[in-house]
Scaffold this motif. Structure first.
Motif, short mmCIF file in Angstrom:
data_model
loop_
_atom_site.label_atom_id
_atom_site.label_comp_id
_atom_site.label_asym_id
_atom_site.label_seq_id
_atom_site.Cartn_x
_atom_site.Cartn_y
_atom_site.Cartn_z
N HIS A 233 0.88 -1.46 -11.49
CA HIS A 233 0.92 -0.03 -11.20
C HIS A 233 2.28 0.57 -11.55
N GLU B 138 3.08 6.78 -7.07
CA GLU B 138 2.36 7.99 -7.50
C GLU B 138 3.20 9.24 -7.30
N ASP C 76 0.83 -1.21 0.00
CA ASP C 76 0.00 0.00 0.00
C ASP C 76 0.86 1.26 0.00
N HIS D 188 2.50 1.80 -3.37
CA HIS D 188 1.59 2.40 -4.35
C HIS D 188 1.66 3.93 -4.24
N LEU E 198 0.64 -4.25 -7.68
CA LEU E 198 1.74 -3.29 -7.57
C LEU E 198 2.59 -3.31 -8.82
#
Length: 71
Positions: free
Chosen positions: A63, A27, A20, A23, A60
């Motif tokens: 991402h 970003e 988490d 992530h 992940l």
């Protein structure tokens, strides 16, 4: 950076919390750029190898690929 906190969560036995946080780091790195943050994400990702069959890690990886490496 968030990668340090992510690795701390991993060392405390919570790989999902680690992911988490990674992530979020992805970003931030995509927004600000920078080679060093991307390298730190890569190193943290390597620490997650034992969980390579887990869905949260596949998400992940997707991402990272979509956000940092491009389509």
């Amino acid at each position: 950076m968030g990668t340090d906190l992510a690795l701390a969560r991993l060392r405390l036995g919570d790989p999902e919390a680690c992911v988490d946080l990674l992530h979020e780091a992805v970003e931030i790195t995509a927004t600000t750029g920078g080679r060093v943050p991307a390298q730190r994400i890569r190193l943290a990702r390597q620490e997650l190898r034992p969980w390579r069959a887990e869905d949260f890690l596949a998400q992940l990886d997707d991402h990272i690929h979509d956000t940092l490496l491009g389509p």
